[in-house]
Write a protein that holds these residues in place. Structure first.
Motif, PDB file in Angstrom:
ATOM      1  N   ASP A  15     -35.793 -56.390 -13.922  1.00 24.10           N
ATOM      2  CA  ASP A  15     -35.072 -57.670 -13.539  1.00 24.10           C
ATOM      3  C   ASP A  15     -34.220 -58.081 -15.028  1.00 24.10           C
ATOM      4  O   ASP A  15     -33.220 -58.458 -14.861  1.00 24.10           O
ATOM      5  N   ASN A  19     -30.185 -58.034 -15.584  1.00 27.72           N
ATOM      6  CA  ASN A  19     -29.520 -59.123 -16.189  1.00 27.72           C
ATOM      7  C   ASN A  19     -28.592 -58.925 -17.488  1.00 27.72           C
ATOM      8  O   ASN A  19     -27.567 -59.570 -17.762  1.00 27.72           O
ATOM      9  N   ARG A  22     -25.636 -56.425 -16.618  1.00 30.43           N
ATOM     10  CA  ARG A  22     -24.530 -57.351 -15.737  1.00 30.43           C
ATOM     11  C   ARG A  22     -23.174 -57.451 -16.545  1.00 30.43           C
ATOM     12  O   ARG A  22     -22.101 -57.610 -15.969  1.00 30.43           O
ATOM     13  N   THR A  46     -28.492 -54.437 -10.861  1.00 28.20           N
ATOM     14  CA  THR A  46     -27.735 -55.120 -11.402  1.00 28.20           C
ATOM     15  C   THR A  46     -26.579 -55.730 -10.569  1.00 28.20           C
ATOM     16  O   THR A  46     -26.134 -54.944  -9.459  1.00 28.20           O
ATOM     17  N   SER A  49     -20.747 -58.194 -13.330  1.00 25.71           N
ATOM     18  CA  SER A  49     -19.703 -59.429 -13.614  1.00 25.71           C
ATOM     19  C   SER A  49     -18.349 -59.012 -13.423  1.00 25.71           C
ATOM     20  O   SER A  49     -17.571 -60.066 -13.125  1.00 25.71           O
TER      21      SER A  49
END
Length: 228
Positions: A15, A19, A22, A46, A49
């Motif tokens: 996790d 983060n 991304r 993922t 962005s």
């Protein structure tokens, strides 16, 4: 110190890795999945962005890998593939265009349905030398989490405003210069509780009265210029 830092990175949960990943570009994210199994799982979790542009045959081929390695992609922009390549014809295509592009290499546009978590979808058919999307493609209107839809300069893409019922969370709709868009503005009432921005311009077969949207509680911007 470097070894200790690498060990610490190696201990991060999938996790946390997701983060971190991304914020990387597509090339770096895809490279990270080869480091080890944990990093590969981090990549799979993922949520990138960036907006991934499918604007060439190379980019299209990457999509096939991404459906397995990066299934949480949320932003996609589709352009023509360029050269003598095209997406497969949809339902009820323009037969003249079918004949013109019959010798082109065909690629399956349905592959994007594997990205079930897409929030933003943009379709723009203006690549020089590329073939147009031709016909109806129900796959574009089957993303239950989609919030923004933009369809621009699509000469042969056939669709109706009623098809937006398959996008129950849609907040922003942009339709610009779509020759084959049909329907009545009243069809947008199924999205009354979600729509915030609507722009439908140079789409001359759209009918209806803008007052059909007058009681939309969240509508902040409306542009219906050049629509009938």
């Amino acid at each position: 110190a470097d070894g200790g830092q690498m060990a610490a990175i190696g201990d991060l949960s999938t996790d946390v890795l997701a983060n971190v990943f991304r914020f990387l570009d597509i090339k770096n994210i895809m490279q990270k999945r080869r480091v080890n199994k944990r990093w590969g799982e981090g990549v799979k979790k993922t949520v990138p962005s960036f907006d991934f542009w499918v604007h060439s045959l190379t980019a299209y081929n990457v999509v096939g890998v991404m459906t397995r390695a990066l299934p949480n992609l949320q932003q996609i922009t589709l352009y023509g593939l360029g050269g003598r390549h095209k997406y497969s014809d949809g339902e009820d295509p323009n037969e003249e265009e079918v004949t013109t592009t019959a010798h082109y290499t065909t690629h399956d546009i349905g592959i994007i349905s594997n990205f079930s978590k897409v929030r933003h979808l943009k379709i723009e058919d203006r690549v020089t030398g590329g073939a147009s999307l031709n016909g109806r493609y129900p796959v574009f209107f089957n993303f239950p989490l989609l919030q923004k839809l933009s369809i621009r300069y699509c000469k042969y893409l056939k669709w109706d405003l009623e098809m937006l019922a398959g996008l129950p969370l849609l907040k922003e709709l942009e339709c610009y210069s779509n020759n084959c868009l049909t329907g009545n503005i009243s069809s947008l009432r199924v999205l009354k509780d979600t729509l915030e921005k609507v722009k439908i311009t140079l789409c001359f077969d759209v009918q209806g009265n803008f007052m059909d949207l007058a009681d939309f509680p969240h509508l902040k911007r409306l542009n219906l210029d050049w629509s009938d």
